[in-house]
Design an enzyme around this catalytic site. Structure first.
Site, short mmCIF file in Angstrom:
data_model
loop_
_atom_site.label_atom_id
_atom_site.label_comp_id
_atom_site.label_asym_id
_atom_site.label_seq_id
_atom_site.Cartn_x
_atom_site.Cartn_y
_atom_site.Cartn_z
N TYR A 1 -2.71 9.36 2.85
CA TYR A 1 -3.48 9.77 4.03
C TYR A 1 -4.95 9.76 3.61
O TYR A 1 -5.63 10.79 3.63
CB TYR A 1 -3.04 11.15 4.53
CG TYR A 1 -1.69 11.14 5.18
CD1 TYR A 1 -1.06 9.94 5.51
CD2 TYR A 1 -1.01 12.31 5.48
CE1 TYR A 1 0.18 9.92 6.11
CE2 TYR A 1 0.24 12.30 6.08
CZ TYR A 1 0.83 11.09 6.38
OH TYR A 1 2.05 11.06 6.98
N GLY B 1 0.82 -1.21 0.00
CA GLY B 1 0.00 0.00 0.00
C GLY B 1 0.85 1.26 0.00
O GLY B 1 0.54 2.24 -0.68
#
Ligand code: FDA
Length: 499
Positions: free
Chosen positions: A440, A155
């Site tokens: 984020y 990721g």
């Protein structure tokens, strides 16, 4: 029923069918919950109400992933792929529609080649495992990625990935030189066979959109055998506000060898600010540098420690500074949390730090919230904004990270706190679009159409914030490589073909 049919399908379509039943966990398997929860980082997405996968597959071979893609398609199931489970919005392991979770925990081999300064690392490895394996072989090579050791390589690299070396060497994704991806047809592609468009997209275009990245070839970067870490703490009463204001003019212009981060939080009855970071050199040179460029900080030798790069990342974090802890894949402190990000291009007036910030830190949410200011500049200014999908390059002085975390009790009020804080910062941060960092992940800034047919205009609402003009190219690549939009989630890059 579905479990049996799915297993049957997997056995039929996997090269190695002997162990298939050992890799698949259905809800009535006694290990199902512990495997699901093992890498969930945000406890907001680990409740009784959180939608759970029908099945969890933990592949040992690429052929298990290929078979899972095939069988998920034929059973009309969605796939979520998880490497380290650190997605802030739980997108790697939560879906509102019936889905299969592919957890890459067993695909985490790491092969370090010191002589050529490269490494092959599988997506299921954590950053801690990668750093540990590098440090076993050398003290003078590193990889420029995030600090938190339990983050997954898969990721992290898919969304960019920055850490203490990013002003010197750019993002983790900037240092990827090859990769293997399994696409929506189940084919395994390397850089040559996937072509430069897809290779561009997977290095920052965010996970869960283009395929499943099996492994990555990384360029390791040189670091001196001794670096210096430092930290100076000032309270509001000790002029922290003026220092932060001044920091804005200095930090992004410092040489690439130094990163000087600001961390602001409420401690007891005051607001405390830590100026902290790493210098790729000896302490004397650091003291000279900060004394010349930022004398107001008053950094002294007592605020510094000379150490190796890897010890510097984790000083004080592990018992006896024992690096073996980097191999522990489970994070120690899990919580309910929410994170938001902003980019700053013009210095924020001192009055904002004097008025807005103390206001929020004096509220209840402020006890659980904190702010990081991450300086840009250095190598980030040199890499063109179109080199990878990560578009926040030259012109950014720094990034703001807003965080709030705690327990379930009172979480809604903390959520309101961080959203109001973010809203109040609107006049002082990037505009049109208001930029955000895709790693984020923040679903507040927009989500895809639930019907699955998201238009370019709908997706642009969040897409331009993460990727600016690179978003259009990401949509073109997606449309080409996954026209049926098989890999999808709430903020996946949409395919514009009829699905
Ligand atoms: P996870 O497994 O949750 O995956 C994230 C996304 O990528 C999901 O959409 C998932 O489906 C997809 N994905 C996962 N593996 C894939 C694969 N092999 N192929 C294709 N898609 C895949 N960031 C940063 O840049 N610097 C930092 O210092 C930090 N620090 C930090 C600390 C903590 C405590 C947290 C929780 C997070 C960070 N982050 C960060 C953010 C982090 O980089 C981000 O959440 C990454 O996407 C996490 O990667 P994981 O593999 O752990 O996530």
């Amino acid at each position: 029923q579905t479990h049996e049919q799915f297993l049957h399908c997997l056995s039929h379509h996997s090269n190695d069918s002997s162990s298939i039943s050992k890799l698949v966990y259905s809800r009535n398997n006694c290990s199902y919950s512990s495997i699901l929860e093992s890498s969930i980082q945000n406890l907001r997405f680990d409740t009784a109400a959180t939608p759970k996968p029908l099945l969890i597959v933990t592949p040992f071979h690429a052929s298990h992933i290929q078979a899972t893609i095939y069988c998920s398609k034929s059973h009309g199931l969605q796939i979520r792929t998880r490497s380290g489970g650190h997605d802030y919005e739980g997108l790697s392991y939560v879906s509102e529609v019936p889905f299969v979770l592919i957890d890459l925990v067993n695909l985490r081999s790491i092969d370090i080649d010191v002589e050529n300064g490269v490494a092959w690392v599988q997506s299921g490895a954590t950053l801690g495992e990668l750093y540990y394996r590098i440090s076993e072989k050398t003290r003078t090579l590193a990889f420029p990625a995030g600090t938190c050791p339990t983050i997954g390589v898969g990721g992290h690299l898919s969304g960019g990935g920055y850490g203490l070396l990013f002003r010197k060497y750019g993002l983790a994704a900037d240092n990827v030189i090859d990769a293997h991806v399994i696409n929506a047809d189940g084919r395994i592609l390397d850089r040559k066979s996937m072509g430069e468009d897809l290779f561009w997209a997977i290095r920052g275009g965010s996970g869960g959109s283009f395929g499943i990245v099996l492994d990555w070839k990384l360029k390791l970067v040189p670091v001196p055998p001794t670096v210096t870490i430092f930290s100076v703490t000032k309270t509001i009463e000790q002029n922290a506000t003026q220092l932060i204001h001044r920091w804005q003019y200095i930090a992004h212009k410092l040489p690439k060898d130094i990163i000087l981060i600001v961390f602001i939080s409420k401690v007891n009855e005051t607001v405390e600010t830590s100026f902290t970071g790493m210098f790729l050199g000896p302490v004397n040179k650091l003291i000279w540098l900060t004394g010349t460029r930022f004398p107001e900080l008053g950094l002294t030798k007592q605020d510094c420690i000379e150490t190796s790069w890897i010890q510097g990342l984790y000083t004080g974090q592990f018992p006896n500074n024992n690096l073996e802890n980097l191999l522990n894949r489970t994070a120690a402190n899990k919580s309910w949390f929410k994170i938001k990000s902003d980019y700053v291009k013009e210095p924020i007036p001192e009055s904002v730090f004097e008025e807005i910030w103390p206001k929020y830190f004096n509220e209840e949410g402020g006890r659980y919230g904190s702010i990081y200011l991450i300086p840009y500049g250095g190598k980030m200014d040199e890499i063109p904004g179109t080199a990878t999908p990560f578009s926040h390059r030259a012109g950014n002085m720094y990034k703001i990270i807003y965080t709030v975390g705690g327990q379930e009790d009172g979480f809604q009020s903390y959520l309101n706190w961080i959203r109001r804080f973010y809203d109040d910062m609107t006049p002082y941060v990037s505009k049109s679009p208001r930029e955000a960092y895709v790693n984020y992940r923040d679903l507040d800034i927009g989500v895809n159409n639930r019907s699955g047919n998201t238009s370019y205009a709908e997706a642009s609402i969040w897409g331009l914030k993460y990727f600016k003009n690179n978003f259009r190219r990401l949509v073109s690549v997606k449309t080409l490589v996954d026209p049926q939009n098989f890999f999808k989630h709430e903020q996946s890059i949409p395919s514009l073909s009829p699905s």
